[in-house]
Design an enzyme around this catalytic site. Structure first.
Site, PDB file in Angstrom:
ATOM      1  CB  SER A 172      -0.883   0.036   1.251  1.00  0.00           C
ATOM      2  OG  SER A 172      -1.574   1.268   1.339  1.00  0.00           O
ATOM      3  CE1 TYR A 182      -4.152  -2.036   5.015  1.00  0.00           C
ATOM      4  CE2 TYR A 182      -3.331   0.179   4.593  1.00  0.00           C
ATOM      5  CZ  TYR A 182      -3.838  -1.019   4.126  1.00  0.00           C
ATOM      6  OH  TYR A 182      -4.019  -1.196   2.767  1.00  0.00           O
TER       7      TYR A 182
HETATM    8  P1  NAP Z   1     -11.586  -5.467   0.216  1.00  0.00           P
HETATM    9  O1  NAP Z   1     -12.440  -4.944  -0.885  1.00  0.00           O
HETATM   10  O2  NAP Z   1     -11.922  -5.141   1.627  1.00  0.00           O
HETATM   11  O3  NAP Z   1     -11.477  -7.063   0.052  1.00  0.00           O
HETATM   12  C1  NAP Z   1     -10.708  -7.778   0.957  1.00  0.00           C
HETATM   13  C2  NAP Z   1     -10.578  -9.206   0.490  1.00  0.00           C
HETATM   14  O4  NAP Z   1      -9.682  -9.898   1.381  1.00  0.00           O
HETATM   15  C3  NAP Z   1     -11.882  -9.966   0.504  1.00  0.00           C
HETATM   16  O5  NAP Z   1     -11.871 -10.856  -0.596  1.00  0.00           O
HETATM   17  C4  NAP Z   1     -11.819 -10.732   1.826  1.00  0.00           C
HETATM   18  O6  NAP Z   1     -12.579 -11.939   1.816  1.00  0.00           O
HETATM   19  C5  NAP Z   1     -10.340 -11.049   1.879  1.00  0.00           C
HETATM   20  N1  NAP Z   1      -9.817 -11.342   3.206  1.00  0.00           N
HETATM   21  C6  NAP Z   1      -9.861 -10.564   4.326  1.00  0.00           C
HETATM   22  N2  NAP Z   1      -9.238 -11.180   5.353  1.00  0.00           N
HETATM   23  C7  NAP Z   1      -8.803 -12.374   4.863  1.00  0.00           C
HETATM   24  C8  NAP Z   1      -8.116 -13.468   5.439  1.00  0.00           C
HETATM   25  N3  NAP Z   1      -7.740 -13.468   6.738  1.00  0.00           N
HETATM   26  N4  NAP Z   1      -7.829 -14.532   4.656  1.00  0.00           N
HETATM   27  C9  NAP Z   1      -8.204 -14.551   3.358  1.00  0.00           C
HETATM   28  N5  NAP Z   1      -8.868 -13.550   2.759  1.00  0.00           N
HETATM   29  C10 NAP Z   1      -9.159 -12.480   3.518  1.00  0.00           C
HETATM   30  O7  NAP Z   1     -10.057  -4.999   0.025  1.00  0.00           O
HETATM   31  P2  NAP Z   1      -9.286  -4.302  -1.194  1.00  0.00           P
HETATM   32  O8  NAP Z   1      -9.442  -2.841  -1.070  1.00  0.00           O
HETATM   33  O9  NAP Z   1      -9.592  -4.978  -2.474  1.00  0.00           O
HETATM   34  O10 NAP Z   1      -7.793  -4.606  -0.742  1.00  0.00           O
HETATM   35  C11 NAP Z   1      -7.012  -5.641  -1.306  1.00  0.00           C
HETATM   36  C12 NAP Z   1      -5.571  -5.394  -0.908  1.00  0.00           C
HETATM   37  O11 NAP Z   1      -5.161  -4.113  -1.401  1.00  0.00           O
HETATM   38  C13 NAP Z   1      -5.349  -5.354   0.616  1.00  0.00           C
HETATM   39  O12 NAP Z   1      -4.124  -5.975   0.933  1.00  0.00           O
HETATM   40  C14 NAP Z   1      -5.269  -3.863   0.916  1.00  0.00           C
HETATM   41  O13 NAP Z   1      -4.514  -3.581   2.055  1.00  0.00           O
HETATM   42  C15 NAP Z   1      -4.602  -3.355  -0.361  1.00  0.00           C
HETATM   43  N6  NAP Z   1      -4.814  -1.932  -0.614  1.00  0.00           N
HETATM   44  C16 NAP Z   1      -6.064  -1.440  -0.848  1.00  0.00           C
HETATM   45  C17 NAP Z   1      -6.226  -0.067  -1.082  1.00  0.00           C
HETATM   46  C18 NAP Z   1      -7.559   0.563  -1.343  1.00  0.00           C
HETATM   47  O14 NAP Z   1      -7.645   1.810  -1.351  1.00  0.00           O
HETATM   48  N7  NAP Z   1      -8.610  -0.199  -1.564  1.00  0.00           N
HETATM   49  C19 NAP Z   1      -5.098   0.771  -1.067  1.00  0.00           C
HETATM   50  C20 NAP Z   1      -3.855   0.222  -0.814  1.00  0.00           C
HETATM   51  C21 NAP Z   1      -3.723  -1.127  -0.604  1.00  0.00           C
HETATM   52  P3  NAP Z   1     -14.176 -11.971   2.210  1.00  0.00           P
HETATM   53  O15 NAP Z   1     -14.909 -11.396   1.018  1.00  0.00           O
HETATM   54  O16 NAP Z   1     -14.463 -13.416   2.419  1.00  0.00           O
HETATM   55  O17 NAP Z   1     -14.342 -11.117   3.429  1.00  0.00           O
END
Ligand code: NAP
Length: 252
Positions: free
Chosen positions: A147, A161
């Protein structure tokens, strides 16, 4: 010209957001896809159906990446169903409510680090064990989803985080050097403000839109824009990219 045959990819946290976008895009590039999730089986199944509609193979596997037994099962079930694993997208990640560090509990620190840092370490370890040429594998690719928080620090919101993503950056740098000679490339993408469900977990679903004026691009990014970079890193087109921390943040 290098002819690249796409293989089998495990994408952790692929039921929603960036992981789901990766699964759909990887399918268009002929990857067989394991859609990992932790609790949302219906969403994972919908992603599987999208991958299959694109003509690729897919399975959904429930596994909590912070639990070693679950990670071992995730890799075994995938190989049994789809064949030898050749790529891992270490994408599963969580964050919790916005607050200052001084208000955070030890239990929260453990929850965030167990998924974001230990989960990434466990999955990377298993990927090396199955993909490394010295282990009888055919080599492969790991893409860690870090991130922009790792370099911004997320003050007043979630330093825990941000620190866990710092660990992901360091994992990427070290592992790229450790297994580069074993046929495995390891890179990270560092997304900025991306429109997904994760911001609701911070207590502010509209966070990406609120902070958009800080982004030189003038807007939040989409999960698909991050997925394009991840799937490119998975491909042979990125054959000489190793140990990179690639910002996908609109310049923020
Ligand atoms: P999201 O929409 O909240 O989706 C999270 C995903 O992770 C879901 O598929 C969830 O499964 C799964 N998950 C959560 N805990 C888990 C665990 N213990 N084991 C296996 N799966 C798990 O998140 P996102 O925004 O797409 O983020 C994806 C990645 O990008 C993360 O690492 C996040 O830190 C990073 N990121 C995101 C942003 C942003 O602005 N969105 C920015 C920087 C980095 P369920 O559906 O079953 O709950």
């Amino acid at each position: 010209m290098v002819i690249w045959k796409s293989g089998v990819v495990i994408i952790t946290g692929a039921s929603r957001g960036i992981g789901a976008a990766c699964a759909r895009l990887a399918a268009r590039e002929n990857w067989s896809v394991c859609v990992n999730y932790t609790s949302n089986a219906d969403a994972a199944q919908a992603v599987v159906e999208d991958v299959e509609a694109a003509g690729a193979k897919a399975i959904a596997v429930q596994a909590d990446v912070s639990k070693e037994d679950d990670v071992l099962r995730l890799f075994k079930v995938t190989a049994d169903a789809l064949g030898p694993v050749t790529a891992l997208v270490n994408n599963a990640g969580i964050l919790e409510n916005q607050m200052k560090l001084e208000a955070m509990s030890a239990e929260r620190f453990a929850r965030v680090f167990s998924v974001n840092a230990i989960g990434a370490l466990l999955c990377a370890r298993e990927a090396v064990r199955v993909m490394g040429k010295s282990h009888g594998g055919q080599g492969g690719v790991i893409v860690n989803v870090s991130s922009a928080a790792s370099r911004l620090g997320s003050p007043n919101e979630y330093i825990d985080y941000a620190a866990s993503k710092g660990a992901v950056d360091t994992l990427t740098i070290g592992l790229a050097k450790e297994v580069g000679g074993d046929g495995i490339r390891v890179n990270a993408v560092r997304p900025g403000l991306i429109l997904t469900d994760i911001h609701a977990s911070s207590g502010e679903p509209g966070r990406a839109e609120r902070l958009a004026p800080q982004v030189p691009a003038g807007r939040p990014g989409t999960a698909e824009e991050v997925a394009e970079t991840i799937v490119w890193l998975m491909s042979e087109k990125a054959s000489y990219v190793n140990g990179a921390l690639l910002d996908v943040s609109g310049g923020r």
